[in-house]
Structure formats: C-alpha cells, structure tokens
Design an enzyme around this catalytic site. Structure first.
Site, PDB file in Angstrom:
ATOM      1  N   THR A  42      -8.784  -2.222   3.259  1.00 36.85           N
ATOM      2  CA  THR A  42      -8.576  -2.726   1.911  1.00 36.85           C
ATOM      3  C   THR A  42      -8.796  -4.230   1.876  1.00 36.85           C
ATOM      4  O   THR A  42      -9.267  -4.825   2.850  1.00 36.85           O
ATOM      5  CB  THR A  42      -7.208  -2.286   1.361  1.00 36.85           C
ATOM      6  OG1 THR A  42      -7.126  -2.636  -0.020  1.00 36.85           O
ATOM      7  CG2 THR A  42      -6.050  -2.910   2.115  1.00 36.85           C
ATOM      8  N   SER A  77       0.815  -1.224   0.000  1.00 35.92           N
ATOM      9  CA  SER A  77       0.000   0.000   0.000  1.00 35.92           C
ATOM     10  C   SER A  77       0.848   1.273   0.000  1.00 35.92           C
ATOM     11  O   SER A  77       1.843   1.383   0.720  1.00 35.92           O
ATOM     12  CB  SER A  77      -0.908   0.009   1.233  1.00 35.92           C
ATOM     13  OG  SER A  77      -1.572   1.252   1.303  1.00 35.92           O
ATOM     14  N   ALA A 127     -16.020  -8.964  -8.488  1.00 35.17           N
ATOM     15  CA  ALA A 127     -17.265  -8.717  -7.748  1.00 35.17           C
ATOM     16  C   ALA A 127     -16.991  -8.664  -6.249  1.00 35.17           C
ATOM     17  O   ALA A 127     -17.820  -9.035  -5.436  1.00 35.17           O
ATOM     18  CB  ALA A 127     -18.280  -9.811  -8.079  1.00 35.17           C
ATOM     19  N   GLY A 128     -15.783  -8.201  -5.894  1.00 36.53           N
ATOM     20  CA  GLY A 128     -15.422  -8.080  -4.484  1.00 36.53           C
ATOM     21  C   GLY A 128     -15.758  -6.696  -3.942  1.00 36.53           C
ATOM     22  O   GLY A 128     -16.601  -5.971  -4.513  1.00 36.53           O
ATOM     23  N   TYR A 148      -2.261  -0.976  -8.815  1.00 40.45           N
ATOM     24  CA  TYR A 148      -1.221   0.004  -9.132  1.00 40.45           C
ATOM     25  C   TYR A 148       0.123  -0.583  -8.734  1.00 40.45           C
ATOM     26  O   TYR A 148       0.196  -1.503  -7.922  1.00 40.45           O
ATOM     27  CB  TYR A 148      -1.476   1.325  -8.411  1.00 40.45           C
ATOM     28  CG  TYR A 148      -1.731   1.135  -6.933  1.00 40.45           C
ATOM     29  CD1 TYR A 148      -0.694   1.101  -6.019  1.00 40.45           C
ATOM     30  CD2 TYR A 148      -3.025   0.924  -6.447  1.00 40.45           C
ATOM     31  CE1 TYR A 148      -0.924   0.891  -4.678  1.00 40.45           C
ATOM     32  CE2 TYR A 148      -3.272   0.709  -5.111  1.00 40.45           C
ATOM     33  CZ  TYR A 148      -2.210   0.700  -4.231  1.00 40.45           C
ATOM     34  OH  TYR A 148      -2.439   0.470  -2.908  1.00 40.45           O
ATOM     35  N   LYS A 172     -13.446  -5.372   2.990  1.00 41.83           N
ATOM     36  CA  LYS A 172     -14.392  -4.253   2.844  1.00 41.83           C
ATOM     37  C   LYS A 172     -15.826  -4.627   3.220  1.00 41.83           C
ATOM     38  O   LYS A 172     -16.549  -3.818   3.789  1.00 41.83           O
ATOM     39  CB  LYS A 172     -14.338  -3.699   1.419  1.00 41.83           C
ATOM     40  CG  LYS A 172     -13.041  -2.940   1.185  1.00 41.83           C
ATOM     41  CD  LYS A 172     -12.933  -2.322  -0.178  1.00 41.83           C
ATOM     42  CE  LYS A 172     -11.586  -1.609  -0.254  1.00 41.83           C
ATOM     43  NZ  LYS A 172     -11.339  -0.998  -1.541  1.00 41.83           N
ATOM     44  N   GLY A 214      -4.363   2.237 -11.316  1.00 42.72           N
ATOM     45  CA  GLY A 214      -5.242   2.896 -10.366  1.00 42.72           C
ATOM     46  C   GLY A 214      -4.620   3.918  -9.426  1.00 42.72           C
ATOM     47  O   GLY A 214      -5.179   4.205  -8.364  1.00 42.72           O
TER      48      GLY A 214
HETATM   49  P1  NDP Z   1     -11.638  -8.554  -2.829  1.00 47.39           P
HETATM   50  O1  NDP Z   1     -10.744  -9.539  -2.166  1.00 47.39           O
HETATM   51  O2  NDP Z   1     -12.849  -8.082  -2.122  1.00 47.39           O
HETATM   52  O3  NDP Z   1     -12.162  -9.146  -4.247  1.00 47.39           O
HETATM   53  C1  NDP Z   1     -11.251  -9.736  -5.115  1.00 47.39           C
HETATM   54  C2  NDP Z   1     -11.899  -9.945  -6.468  1.00 47.39           C
HETATM   55  O4  NDP Z   1     -10.876 -10.407  -7.367  1.00 47.39           O
HETATM   56  C3  NDP Z   1     -12.988 -11.021  -6.481  1.00 47.39           C
HETATM   57  O5  NDP Z   1     -13.947 -10.673  -7.452  1.00 47.39           O
HETATM   58  C4  NDP Z   1     -12.212 -12.275  -6.897  1.00 47.39           C
HETATM   59  O6  NDP Z   1     -13.013 -13.231  -7.537  1.00 47.39           O
HETATM   60  C5  NDP Z   1     -11.262 -11.685  -7.896  1.00 47.39           C
HETATM   61  N1  NDP Z   1     -10.025 -12.457  -8.080  1.00 47.39           N
HETATM   62  C6  NDP Z   1      -9.056 -12.679  -7.160  1.00 47.39           C
HETATM   63  N2  NDP Z   1      -8.043 -13.370  -7.710  1.00 47.39           N
HETATM   64  C7  NDP Z   1      -8.392 -13.602  -9.004  1.00 47.39           C
HETATM   65  C8  NDP Z   1      -7.754 -14.265 -10.092  1.00 47.39           C
HETATM   66  N3  NDP Z   1      -6.551 -14.845  -9.950  1.00 47.39           N
HETATM   67  N4  NDP Z   1      -8.394 -14.291 -11.272  1.00 47.39           N
HETATM   68  C9  NDP Z   1      -9.594 -13.705 -11.436  1.00 47.39           C
HETATM   69  N5  NDP Z   1     -10.255 -13.061 -10.435  1.00 47.39           N
HETATM   70  C10 NDP Z   1      -9.647 -13.024  -9.237  1.00 47.39           C
HETATM   71  O7  NDP Z   1     -10.677  -7.349  -3.232  1.00 47.39           O
HETATM   72  P2  NDP Z   1     -11.115  -5.828  -3.502  1.00 47.39           P
HETATM   73  O8  NDP Z   1     -12.349  -5.854  -4.307  1.00 47.39           O
HETATM   74  O9  NDP Z   1     -11.091  -5.061  -2.241  1.00 47.39           O
HETATM   75  O10 NDP Z   1      -9.866  -5.283  -4.383  1.00 47.39           O
HETATM   76  C11 NDP Z   1      -9.715  -5.667  -5.740  1.00 47.39           C
HETATM   77  C12 NDP Z   1      -8.532  -4.944  -6.374  1.00 47.39           C
HETATM   78  O11 NDP Z   1      -8.793  -3.554  -6.488  1.00 47.39           O
HETATM   79  C13 NDP Z   1      -7.214  -5.063  -5.610  1.00 47.39           C
HETATM   80  O12 NDP Z   1      -6.164  -5.214  -6.553  1.00 47.39           O
HETATM   81  C14 NDP Z   1      -7.094  -3.745  -4.909  1.00 47.39           C
HETATM   82  O13 NDP Z   1      -5.747  -3.385  -4.624  1.00 47.39           O
HETATM   83  C15 NDP Z   1      -7.688  -2.817  -5.966  1.00 47.39           C
HETATM   84  N6  NDP Z   1      -8.212  -1.568  -5.421  1.00 47.39           N
HETATM   85  C16 NDP Z   1      -7.619  -0.395  -5.784  1.00 47.39           C
HETATM   86  C17 NDP Z   1      -8.101   0.797  -5.347  1.00 47.39           C
HETATM   87  C18 NDP Z   1      -7.463   2.061  -5.783  1.00 47.39           C
HETATM   88  O14 NDP Z   1      -7.727   3.092  -5.152  1.00 47.39           O
HETATM   89  N7  NDP Z   1      -6.661   2.070  -6.839  1.00 47.39           N
HETATM   90  C19 NDP Z   1      -9.250   0.873  -4.427  1.00 47.39           C
HETATM   91  C20 NDP Z   1      -9.832  -0.410  -4.139  1.00 47.39           C
HETATM   92  C21 NDP Z   1      -9.305  -1.578  -4.594  1.00 47.39           C
HETATM   93  P3  NDP Z   1     -13.836 -14.355  -6.703  1.00 47.39           P
HETATM   94  O15 NDP Z   1     -15.127 -13.703  -6.311  1.00 47.39           O
HETATM   95  O16 NDP Z   1     -14.011 -15.459  -7.682  1.00 47.39           O
HETATM   96  O17 NDP Z   1     -12.990 -14.739  -5.518  1.00 47.39           O
END
Ligand code: NDP
Length: 285
Positions: free
Chosen positions: A74, A27, A141-142, A230, A78, A252
């Site tokens: 993060t 981070s 979809a996280g 990022y 969330k 990002g």
């Molecule tokens: P979560 O852990 O809540 O969700 C992760 C998501 O990624 C899920 O949809 C998961 O799918 C999917 N996923 C994980 N690994 C893989 C893979 N190998 N192949 C395909 N899909 C995958 O994380 P967040 O939603 O909180 O964060 C997601 C990303 O966004 C991170 O990289 C985070 O750093 C970035 N982010 C950046 C921000 C910014 O300000 N630039 C702000 C917020 C987030 P499944 O449901 O199948 O597990």
C-alpha cells in the site's frame, strides 16, 4: 492468472502473508484476510509491516527470504513494488503499480494489481452502477490512481479527467493511458463543470484529514462520489460530496474487500465470498 503458490511446507505451520505500507496501522487487511482464511479453511497468518520508503526494497526482499509467501503493498510503495518484482501481470504492467506480490517456488516474485478490479466490482456489482458513457474524474495520480485508470477506461467511459496536487503527475499519467480513450490531466484549480457522473478520490488527503480545495460546479444530484479511503464516519471528501448534494458519497470499504479477494485468489487459488466480510465491515463504516 490463476497461477498458484505451491511451496512445500511443514504441516501445521501457517503460511505467512502481510501488507507493507507507511503508514499501515490503519489497515483492515489483516481482519479481511483473516476472515477469508477461516471461511476457506486456509492455514495462514497475515501481518502489518510498516516500512519507510528508504528501506522498502531491502526490507521487503528480506521478508520474502525469511519465508513470507505473499504481500499486499500500500501507499506509498506501489510504484516501487513494480520495480522490485521480476515479473508483472499484464494489468500491473499496464498500471506500473503493484498492490500484490506472490512469491513462487521457482523464486519468481510476481507483481499484480488488484485495485482496479476491486473498484470495478464495488461500483458495478455492489453499487449497481453502469459505467458506460460516464464522465469520470479521478483525484490523485499516485499508485492507487494508476491501478484503476485502465480497468475504468475498459468500461467505455465517455471521458476521464485526472487532477492532482502536482499537476505534472496528472498530465503524465493521462498521457500514459491516452491510447485507451479520452483522458486529460490537470491541476485541481483547472477543473470545471459540467458536473461529473463519477468522482473517485484516489488522493491520500483523507488519511491526513484533508480535502483539497475544489472549484465549484463539479458535483450535482446525479454525481456519485467515491472515496478510496475508508474509516469510521465521514471523510473530508464524503463531507464535501454531501454538502454539494451528491447522489451518493461512498467510502472505499467495498473496494478494499474486493481487491483483497483477488489477492487471496492469486495467493491461494481460491476465490473467497466477499459478502460476509462486507457485512462485518459495514458495522465499522
Ligand atoms: P500514493 O502515496 O501513491 O499517492 C498519494 C496521492 O495523494 C498523490 O496523488 C498525492 O499528490 C495525493 N495527495 C497526498 N496528500 C494530499 C493532500 N493533502 N492534498 C491533495 N492531494 C494529496 O498513495 P496511493 O495512491 O497508494 O493511495 C491513495 C489513497 O487511496 C490512500 O488513501 C489509500 O489508503 C487509498 N486506497 C484505498 C484502496 C481501497 O481498497 N479502498 C486501495 C488503494 C488505495 P502528489 O502527487 O501531489 O503528491
């Protein structure tokens, strides 16, 4: 929205803030909030807290009882953070995901979500993109996807498609926001053209050095590809986008800075200028 933290504290003692995640070592939030604090003359410290999901509730509450006034949240916490707080801002309630918690004098833990406004500011203000009538694809979809769907749909998009490794999560998410406009959920394999105007990668695959396999026909020379991840150099997603001659392939950093500015505003009641931080971070991009 501008409810301010106003706790009494010893003169000279910095107020404590930080970010909770797992992993969290990558981070840049301490750097960003450090720059905001210097620019706005706020006496605060901002630390990283790596807390595993099983310990999230206990350890996060412990941070607040030990004097922490605000936290960013993060991945992967969330949605758990939305359950932890005792009050949600309207945008966090809509998202059911929290990336910012403020601890108030009356012991309220207020959960907010600044990811959506962060992404919108970066797309519209920094990148000069007009979102109206655009076809948008969100990968993932996280918690991050949850935070950005409503603010994007408020821009009167033509349609939103959410695609996820676990398709049921994408379908459920689409159903949650279907009152706002045209939105559908599916697997990556079910995706098809015509090419999208904007593709937002909200998966954490880039953090693992991966790019999910995508069908052909999603990207053309007009498509803007935005990776929420990022870091230095290209991500697997931006490499994929460049290989398909996307109009732009952006990481990002801008979203990161803009969402941080909104968090800072919630905590301190001061909106920092993001431009100097964006320029400082551009050297690392
Ligand atoms: P979560 O852990 O809540 O969700 C992760 C998501 O990624 C899920 O949809 C998961 O799918 C999917 N996923 C994980 N690994 C893989 C893979 N190998 N192949 C395909 N899909 C995958 O994380 P967040 O939603 O909180 O964060 C997601 C990303 O966004 C991170 O990289 C985070 O750093 C970035 N982010 C950046 C921000 C910014 O300000 N630039 C702000 C917020 C987030 P499944 O449901 O199948 O597990």
């Amino acid at each position: 929205m501008a409810r301010q933290v106003n706790l009494l504290h010893e003169a000279g003692t910095p107020d404590q803030y930080g970010i909770v995640g797992h992993p969290v070592a990558h981070s840049w939030s301490p750097f960003i909030h450090g720059m905001f604090a210097i620019a706005t003359a706020q006496n605060l410290v901002y630390r990283l807290f790596d807390i595993a999901p099983d310990d999230f509730r206990r350890e996060t509450l412990r941070l607040f009882t030990s004097g922490v006034r605000g936290l960013n949240i993060t991945l992967p916490h969330k949605q758990a953070a939305a359950d932890l707080v005792n009050e949600l801002t309207p945008r966090a309630a809509r998202a059911q995901a929290v990336n910012t918690i403020a601890f108030f004098e009356d012991t309220t833990l207020l959960g907010d979500n600044t990811d959506g406004i962060g992404l919108i500011c970066d797309l519209e203000r920094n990148m000069q993109i007009d979102l109206a009538d655009k076809r948008v694809l969100i990968l993932g979809a996280g918690g991050a996807a949850r935070g950005v769907i409503a603010p994007l749909m408020e821009r009167e998009l033509r349609s939103v498609t959410v695609a996820n490794r676990t398709p049921m999560r994408a379908r459920n998410l689409a159903a949650e926001f279907s009152d706002m406009g045209k939105i559908a959920g599916c697997s990556f394999a079910e995706l098809q053209g015509p090419p999208y105007d904007l593709i937002v990668n909200a998966t954490s695959a880039s953090l693992q050095g991966e790019m999910p396999e995508m069908p052909a026909g999603l990207v053309d020379e007009e498509t803007v590809c935005y990776d929420m991840a990022y870091g230095r150099g290209q991500t697997p997603f931006t490499t994929w986008a460049h290989s398909l001659h996307a109009r732009r392939a952006t990481k990002g950093w801008g979203m990161l800075v803009e969402q941080a500015a909104e968090s800072f505003f919630l905590w301190r009641g001061i909106r920092p200028n993001t431009q100097p931080v964006l320029e400082a971070l551009a050297k690392h991009a």
